[in-house]
Design a protein around this motif. Structure first.
Motif, PDB file in Angstrom:
ATOM      1  N   LEU A  17       0.862  -1.186   0.000  1.00 39.98           N
ATOM      2  CA  LEU A  17       0.000   0.000   0.000  1.00 39.98           C
ATOM      3  C   LEU A  17       0.894   1.230   0.000  1.00 39.98           C
ATOM      4  O   LEU A  17       1.858   1.293   0.768  1.00 39.98           O
ATOM      5  N   ILE A  18       0.590   2.202  -0.849  1.00 43.34           N
ATOM      6  CA  ILE A  18       1.338   3.460  -0.810  1.00 43.34           C
ATOM      7  C   ILE A  18       0.497   4.519  -0.117  1.00 43.34           C
ATOM      8  O   ILE A  18      -0.726   4.530  -0.200  1.00 43.34           O
ATOM      9  N   GLY A  19       1.159   5.404   0.599  1.00 43.58           N
ATOM     10  CA  GLY A  19       0.514   6.571   1.181  1.00 43.58           C
ATOM     11  C   GLY A  19       0.757   7.759   0.275  1.00 43.58           C
ATOM     12  O   GLY A  19       1.915   8.037  -0.099  1.00 43.58           O
ATOM     13  N   LEU A  20      -0.299   8.466  -0.126  1.00 37.08           N
ATOM     14  CA  LEU A  20      -0.176   9.606  -1.033  1.00 37.08           C
ATOM     15  C   LEU A  20      -0.806  10.825  -0.371  1.00 37.08           C
ATOM     16  O   LEU A  20      -2.020  10.887  -0.170  1.00 37.08           O
ATOM     17  N   ASP A  21       0.024  11.787  -0.037  1.00 34.95           N
ATOM     18  CA  ASP A  21      -0.410  13.018   0.621  1.00 34.95           C
ATOM     19  C   ASP A  21      -0.524  14.120  -0.430  1.00 34.95           C
ATOM     20  O   ASP A  21       0.457  14.449  -1.106  1.00 34.95           O
ATOM     21  N   VAL A  22      -1.725  14.687  -0.571  1.00 31.51           N
ATOM     22  CA  VAL A  22      -1.987  15.742  -1.551  1.00 31.51           C
ATOM     23  C   VAL A  22      -2.096  17.070  -0.816  1.00 31.51           C
ATOM     24  O   VAL A  22      -3.048  17.297  -0.062  1.00 31.51           O
ATOM     25  N   SER A  23      -1.128  17.961  -1.008  1.00 33.48           N
ATOM     26  CA  SER A  23      -1.180  19.277  -0.374  1.00 33.48           C
ATOM     27  C   SER A  23      -1.260  20.339  -1.462  1.00 33.48           C
ATOM     28  O   SER A  23      -1.263  20.035  -2.648  1.00 33.48           O
ATOM     29  N   SER A  24      -1.290  21.595  -1.052  1.00 33.29           N
ATOM     30  CA  SER A  24      -1.421  22.672  -2.033  1.00 33.29           C
ATOM     31  C   SER A  24      -0.134  22.916  -2.809  1.00 33.29           C
ATOM     32  O   SER A  24      -0.158  23.516  -3.882  1.00 33.29           O
ATOM     33  N   SER A  25       0.986  22.427  -2.288  1.00 34.47           N
ATOM     34  CA  SER A  25       2.264  22.711  -2.947  1.00 34.47           C
ATOM     35  C   SER A  25       2.931  21.486  -3.562  1.00 34.47           C
ATOM     36  O   SER A  25       3.811  21.632  -4.407  1.00 34.47           O
ATOM     37  N   SER A  26       2.521  20.274  -3.151  1.00 35.97           N
ATOM     38  CA  SER A  26       3.201  19.092  -3.666  1.00 35.97           C
ATOM     39  C   SER A  26       2.421  17.818  -3.369  1.00 35.97           C
ATOM     40  O   SER A  26       1.488  17.811  -2.560  1.00 35.97           O
ATOM     41  N   LEU A  27       2.836  16.741  -4.045  1.00 36.13           N
ATOM     42  CA  LEU A  27       2.383  15.391  -3.730  1.00 36.13           C
ATOM     43  C   LEU A  27       3.533  14.671  -3.042  1.00 36.13           C
ATOM     44  O   LEU A  27       4.687  14.775  -3.473  1.00 36.13           O
ATOM     45  N   LYS A  28       3.240  13.950  -1.965  1.00 36.04           N
ATOM     46  CA  LYS A  28       4.264  13.153  -1.283  1.00 36.04           C
ATOM     47  C   LYS A  28       3.829  11.693  -1.267  1.00 36.04           C
ATOM     48  O   LYS A  28       2.680  11.396  -0.928  1.00 36.04           O
ATOM     49  N   LEU A  29       4.734  10.785  -1.645  1.00 38.01           N
ATOM     50  CA  LEU A  29       4.438   9.360  -1.696  1.00 38.01           C
ATOM     51  C   LEU A  29       5.395   8.609  -0.778  1.00 38.01           C
ATOM     52  O   LEU A  29       6.601   8.877  -0.773  1.00 38.01           O
ATOM     53  N   VAL A  30       4.843   7.667  -0.015  1.00 38.58           N
ATOM     54  CA  VAL A  30       5.656   6.796   0.838  1.00 38.58           C
ATOM     55  C   VAL A  30       5.152   5.362   0.695  1.00 38.58           C
ATOM     56  O   VAL A  30       3.931   5.128   0.699  1.00 38.58           O
ATOM     57  N   GLU A  31       6.074   4.428   0.563  1.00 38.10           N
ATOM     58  CA  GLU A  31       5.736   3.006   0.572  1.00 38.10           C
ATOM     59  C   GLU A  31       6.607   2.318   1.617  1.00 38.10           C
ATOM     60  O   GLU A  31       7.839   2.457   1.597  1.00 38.10           O
ATOM     61  N   LEU A  32       5.966   1.604   2.538  1.00 35.36           N
ATOM     62  CA  LEU A  32       6.673   0.940   3.627  1.00 35.36           C
ATOM     63  C   LEU A  32       6.577  -0.578   3.498  1.00 35.36           C
ATOM     64  O   LEU A  32       5.637  -1.107   2.908  1.00 35.36           O
ATOM     65  N   GLY A  33       7.535  -1.255   4.071  1.00 38.45           N
ATOM     66  CA  GLY A  33       7.501  -2.708   4.188  1.00 38.45           C
ATOM     67  C   GLY A  33       7.938  -3.099   5.581  1.00 38.45           C
ATOM     68  O   GLY A  33       8.090  -2.256   6.467  1.00 38.45           O
ATOM     69  N   ARG A  34       8.129  -4.388   5.793  1.00 34.92           N
ATOM     70  CA  ARG A  34       8.676  -4.879   7.064  1.00 34.92           C
ATOM     71  C   ARG A  34       9.825  -5.846   6.769  1.00 34.92           C
ATOM     72  O   ARG A  34       9.773  -6.605   5.808  1.00 34.92           O
ATOM     73  N   ASP A  35      10.839  -5.823   7.638  1.00 35.52           N
ATOM     74  CA  ASP A  35      11.907  -6.800   7.496  1.00 35.52           C
ATOM     75  C   ASP A  35      11.533  -8.082   8.245  1.00 35.52           C
ATOM     76  O   ASP A  35      10.440  -8.196   8.793  1.00 35.52           O
ATOM     77  N   ARG A  36      12.445  -9.041   8.282  1.00 37.44           N
ATOM     78  CA  ARG A  36      12.140 -10.332   8.893  1.00 37.44           C
ATOM     79  C   ARG A  36      11.860 -10.232  10.390  1.00 37.44           C
ATOM     80  O   ARG A  36      11.196 -11.097  10.964  1.00 37.44           O
TER      81      ARG A  36
END
Length: 361
Positions: A17-36
């Protein structure tokens, strides 16, 4: 089903799942996972600037342009993930805590929530997207639970849903920006002395035109206020001082390509003014509540990493100040260049909270 989600009650996709933050000045995307070992890892992140007027007051005014920017961001980060968590600004969401009996079935709770919602939502229920979550046992009524109701006009939700789908994404969670920011802030607070237990935390998210103050204690929101200052004021100072156009000033600010006297002539006075605004906001909090101090100030948003700001805020407020790093303690995946994103890290707070929704049950 597309839902407005405010907590951990609702089923979530176990898939990436990606997190997509929509603001007035930019788009920010984050994708997280987990290690073992189960620790969070930062797989991808990226920022795509938006031109002025494309998103205003949380509304997508230039649909095709924002869709195009989203596609560029997806390409730049290299993600193949389609499921996305997004958020609405708090101003677009009506939220209310209610008390309900513990032990209700999900259907019984839905009926009770709809009945209660009629009292608090000034629109017909068929015109809103409504959701709820159980926050926990009631602290004032034994045998009952606190339930958070959240509702937004359907067009607000459909606006972001449509934008995501047009960019080739599948929206599965619609959150509230402040809730997502608080979720990511929890990881930061845990790393404060004593794990942040009983500490009063003032979180300032410095946006472009406006900023937000949330004061937290033990995961509870005790105060919230929107503030009329932000990074756009620095852009205006650049325009006035050097004769840049608005777009030139914004681009040079992002790229760090500024005149030699910028630090002394523009940056230092701005940092001082911003620190005074933060001090005033805290004083207003003290006069409006029983509190007379905070234990820590956290700064987030693109402006938070300005040189000298943390020190100036500590000086003016006399409280310890930290710049938020929502990725602290995470291992970085191969697609992330740590040095390249260092300056932008405080901007990712909300996007990181949205990406964390993948792991909530």
């Amino acid at each position: 089903m597309f839902v407005l989600s405010t907590g951990s009650l609702f089923s979530r996709q176990p898939a990436p799942l990606i997190g997509l933050d929509v603001s007035s000045s930019s788009l920010k995307l984050v994708e997280l996972g987990r290690d073992r070992s189960g620790n969070l890892t930062l797989e991808r992140c990226g920022i795509e600037p938006l031109e002025r007027g494309w998103v205003t007051d949380g509304n997508i005014e230039k649909f095709d342009e924002v869709v195009g920017a989203t596609r560029r961001l997806l390409g730049k980060t290299g993600t193949r993930t389609k499921n996305v968590a997004m958020a609405l600004p708090a101003s677009a969401v009506i939220s209310k805590k209610i008390i309900l009996p513990a032990g209700l079935s999900e259907r019984e709770m839905e009926v009770q929530v709809e009945s209660e919602a009629n009292q608090y939502i000034p629109f017909p229920l068929d015109e809103v997207t409504l959701d709820f979550c159980v926050a926990g046992p009631s602290t004032t009524s034994i045998g009952d639970v606190e339930v958070v109701i959240a509702a937004s006009r359907k067009e607000k939700v459909e606006d972001r849903q449509g934008m995501a789908e047009a960019a080739g994404l599948s929206p599965v969670v619609m959150d509230v920006e402040n809730y997502a920011a608080r979720l990511a802030t929890g990881r930061v607070v845990e790393r404060l002395p004593g794990g942040g237990a009983d500490a009063v935390i003032a979180l300032f998210e410095i946006g472009a035109a406006t900023s937000g103050l949330q004061v937290l204690r033990n995961d509870d929101l005790i105060y919230e206020r929107e503030l009329v200052f932000g990074g756009a004021q620095l852009t205006q100072l650049l325009v006035r001082q050097y004769g840049f156009t608005q777009d030139e000033a914004e681009n040079k600010k992002r790229a760090g390509e500024l005149p030699r006297d910028y630090s002394n002539v523009v940056l230092a006075p701005y940092v001082e003014s911003l620190s005074q605004e933060i001090d005033r906001a805290l004083k207003f909090f003290f006069t409006s509540t029983p509190y007379n101090r905070v234990d820590h100030i956290l700064l987030a948003g693109g402006t938070a990493s300005l040189e000298g700001l943390r020190e100036a805020v500590t000086k003016y407020t006399a409280f310890p100040c930290h710049v938020v790093n929502p990725f602290y303690g995470m291992a970085f995946g191969r697609a992330v260049r740590e040095k390249k994103i260092q300056r932008e890290v405080p901007s990712y707070l909300t996007a990181c909270g949205l990406a964390m929704r993948r792991f909530l049950r």
